[in-house]
Design a protein around this motif. Structure first.
Motif, short mmCIF file in Angstrom:
data_model
loop_
_atom_site.label_atom_id
_atom_site.label_comp_id
_atom_site.label_asym_id
_atom_site.label_seq_id
_atom_site.Cartn_x
_atom_site.Cartn_y
_atom_site.Cartn_z
N UNK A 40 -4.30 8.63 -13.26
CA UNK A 40 -3.88 8.98 -11.90
C UNK A 40 -2.59 8.31 -11.44
N UNK A 41 -2.16 7.29 -12.12
CA UNK A 41 -0.91 6.63 -11.76
C UNK A 41 -1.13 5.36 -10.97
N UNK A 42 -0.04 4.66 -10.72
CA UNK A 42 -0.10 3.36 -10.06
C UNK A 42 -0.62 3.45 -8.63
N UNK A 43 -0.28 4.51 -7.89
CA UNK A 43 -0.71 4.60 -6.50
C UNK A 43 -2.22 4.75 -6.37
N UNK A 44 -2.91 5.14 -7.43
CA UNK A 44 -4.37 5.28 -7.39
C UNK A 44 -5.07 3.92 -7.46
N UNK A 45 -4.42 2.92 -7.99
CA UNK A 45 -5.07 1.62 -8.16
C UNK A 45 -4.49 0.53 -7.28
N UNK A 46 -3.36 0.78 -6.61
CA UNK A 46 -2.76 -0.22 -5.73
C UNK A 46 -2.13 0.50 -4.54
N UNK A 47 -2.35 -0.04 -3.35
CA UNK A 47 -1.75 0.54 -2.16
C UNK A 47 -0.26 0.22 -2.11
N UNK A 48 0.57 1.23 -1.85
CA UNK A 48 1.99 0.95 -1.71
C UNK A 48 2.24 0.14 -0.43
N UNK A 49 3.07 -0.85 -0.51
CA UNK A 49 3.36 -1.69 0.65
C UNK A 49 4.85 -1.71 0.91
N UNK A 50 5.18 -1.76 2.18
CA UNK A 50 6.58 -1.89 2.60
C UNK A 50 6.63 -3.03 3.60
N UNK A 51 7.42 -4.04 3.30
CA UNK A 51 7.58 -5.17 4.22
C UNK A 51 8.91 -5.06 4.93
N UNK A 52 8.86 -5.03 6.25
CA UNK A 52 10.08 -5.02 7.04
C UNK A 52 10.06 -6.23 7.97
N UNK A 53 11.13 -6.93 7.97
CA UNK A 53 11.21 -8.11 8.85
C UNK A 53 11.86 -7.76 10.15
#
Length: 53
Positions: A40-53
């Protein structure tokens, strides 16, 4: 200058082919243990995260 050989075959060649053989032997084990990632790919096993300061 020195060189390494084993029965007339160069050490660099042996190291390279040995690394490829070890990787090829490990691949089925890793694929069986982490089948969902490969299916299924990487997004199936880990939530994508975006950090903005």
């Amino acid at each position: 200058m020195t060189s390494t050989s084993f029965h007339g075959v160069g050490g660099v060649f042996l190291l390279g082919t040995g690394s490829l053989a070890l990787g090829a032997a490990a691949l089925p084990l890793v694929r069986s243990r982490h089948a969902r990632f490969f299916r299924e790919g990487r997004s199936a096993v880990a939530d994508p995260t975006v950090d903005e300061d």
